[in-house]
Design an enzyme around this catalytic site. Structure first.
Site, mmCIF file in Angstrom:
data_model
loop_
_atom_site.group_PDB
_atom_site.id
_atom_site.type_symbol
_atom_site.label_atom_id
_atom_site.label_comp_id
_atom_site.label_asym_id
_atom_site.label_seq_id
_atom_site.Cartn_x
_atom_site.Cartn_y
_atom_site.Cartn_z
ATOM 1 N N CYS A 86 0.841 -1.200 0.000
ATOM 2 C CA CYS A 86 0.000 0.000 0.000
ATOM 3 C C CYS A 86 0.877 1.251 0.000
ATOM 4 C CB CYS A 86 -0.968 -0.042 1.182
ATOM 5 S SG CYS A 86 -2.387 1.070 0.998
ATOM 6 N N HIS A 195 -3.378 -5.728 1.018
ATOM 7 C CA HIS A 195 -2.673 -5.972 2.283
ATOM 8 C C HIS A 195 -2.603 -7.461 2.623
ATOM 9 C CE1 HIS A 195 -2.376 -1.792 3.915
ATOM 10 N NE2 HIS A 195 -3.383 -1.587 3.086
ATOM 11 N N GLU A 197 -0.730 -8.812 4.801
ATOM 12 C CA GLU A 197 -0.538 -8.956 6.255
ATOM 13 C C GLU A 197 -1.866 -8.933 7.001
ATOM 14 O OE1 GLU A 197 -0.817 -4.480 5.894
ATOM 15 O OE2 GLU A 197 -0.325 -6.201 4.635
#
Length: 232
Positions: A86, A195, A197
């Protein structure tokens, strides 16, 4: 494998990245402040999402001048792995570590939602645990994720198989050729807007991001340094 999670003023996904490393691959991980001038001990560098320097001027435009980014460049040139997520992707673009630029989403609205991605290239250090063409669920959260490059750059990305992820179905931001993530020509630097994660456990809605971290660990273990470390 030693992992660095960079922290800039305004980063807000650094903890997510740190916890994802702990949860998925259980390797040594450290936060590294943006003024650091030595990343030589690290094998994987994570440039997290957030709003570095409040996204003033352009997203990532100020962060690219932080001292640590010169060390990121050196690490990339040495063949170490760099993953920008990002705002981290935006910083890598501003730093010239990846080609192209980011524009505001075509809706001019911030988008935060689960997104379906297609694995366009599973022959990279970041995607070897995925199948080619596999559809995965990874969330997005951005207002300026509209990736742009000129026709010549796009042709080069296509020819070199540097497009790693594409949006499948709805394109949430208008990015050219539905691009969600690209690598450098060498393949050791990946930038992506979604994302991973935030998708490392089914409790989060998807565990599809977990394999990105396991992929890098496998790739690192295949290097001379990784093999030597594993053999100790």
């Amino acid at each position: 494998m030693n992992v660095a999670v960079l922290v800039f003023p305004g980063s807000n996904c650094d903890i997510d990245c740190y916890k994802a490393v702990e949860h998925t691959i259980r390797q040594p991980v450290e936060y590294v402040w943006h003024q650091a001038t030595d990343l030589s001990k690290f094998d994987l560098i994570l440039v997290p999402g957030g709003f570095s320097y409040g996204d003033y001027l352009r997203c990532g435009a100020i962060a690219r001048f932080s001292p640590v980014m010169e060390e990121v460049r050196k690490a990339a040139e040495a063949g170490k792995y760099v993953l920008g997520i990002c705002n981290g992707f935006q910083i890598l673009l501003e730093s010239g570590l990846l080609p192209g630029a980011m524009r505001r989403n075509n809706s001019l609205k911030f988008k935060c939602a689960p997104t379906t991605l297609e694995v366009a290239n599973n022959d990279t250090a970041f995607t070897r645990d995925y199948a080619a063409g596999e559809k995965i669920q990874i969330p997005i959260a951005h207002g300026e994720g509209n990736y742009y490059c000129d026709d010549e750059t796009l042709a080069r990305l296509e020819a070199n198989r540097q497009i790693v992820f594409r949006y499948s179905g709805e394109n949430p931001n208008g990015s050219v050729a539905d691009i969600a993530g690209i690598t450098n020509e060498r393949g050791n630097v990946l930038g992506m807007m979604p994302h991973p994660e935030r998708a490392v456990d089914t409790l989060l809605g998807s565990s599809d991001g977990k394999r990105m971290f396991t992929s890098v660990l496998t790739a690192w273990r295949g290097t001379a340094h990784g093999a030597a470390t594993a053999g100790r």
